[in-house]
Write an enzyme that holds these catalytic residues in place. Structure first.
Site, PDB file in Angstrom:
ATOM      1  N   CYS A  13       5.436  -3.054  10.006  1.00 11.13           N
ATOM      2  CA  CYS A  13       6.103  -1.756   9.755  1.00 11.13           C
ATOM      3  C   CYS A  13       4.775  -0.632   9.672  1.00 11.13           C
ATOM      4  O   CYS A  13       4.390  -0.695   8.710  1.00 11.13           O
ATOM      5  CB  CYS A  13       6.850  -1.761   8.448  1.00 11.13           C
ATOM      6  SG  CYS A  13       7.285  -0.182   7.614  1.00 11.13           S
ATOM      7  N   CYS A  16       5.135   1.573   6.443  1.00 18.89           N
ATOM      8  CA  CYS A  16       4.763   0.722   5.408  1.00 18.89           C
ATOM      9  C   CYS A  16       3.013   0.990   4.957  1.00 18.89           C
ATOM     10  O   CYS A  16       2.479   0.873   3.955  1.00 18.89           O
ATOM     11  CB  CYS A  16       5.024  -0.585   5.305  1.00 18.89           C
ATOM     12  SG  CYS A  16       6.725  -1.007   5.531  1.00 18.89           S
TER      13      CYS A  16
END
Length: 89
Positions: A13, A16
């Site tokens: 991700c 993230c």
């Protein structure tokens, strides 16, 4: 009162990775006022399902009374700190 910040993330991700340094800064400066729990959704799907996490990153601030705040997407430091204060950190 115990305040917990759960960080739901995955290694793949991108956003993230943007969120991580913000969380690290807060954790350093706030020292032991809250617990940071990193939850890898690929490895801990049961916890992600329990909190109904559908998008990453998701941050959940909770205390003994339950969830105080939920953030989806990269969240600014000020918003996280406000939620931690609301939760009693």
């Amino acid at each position: 009162m115990t305040v917990t910040l759960k960080d739901f993330y995955a290694d793949w991700c991108g956003p993230c990775k943007t969120q991580d340094p913000i969380l690290e800064e807060i954790e350093e400066e706030w020292e032991d006022r809250f617990d940071l729990e990193k939850v890898n959704v690929d490895e801990q799907q049961d916890i992600a399902n329990e909190y109904q996490v559908r998008s990453l990153p998701t941050l959940i601030v909770e205390n003994e009374d339950g969830i105080v705040e939920r953030f989806v997407g990269v969240t600014q430091r000020e918003d996280i700190e406000d939620a931690l204060e609301s939760a009693g950190a």
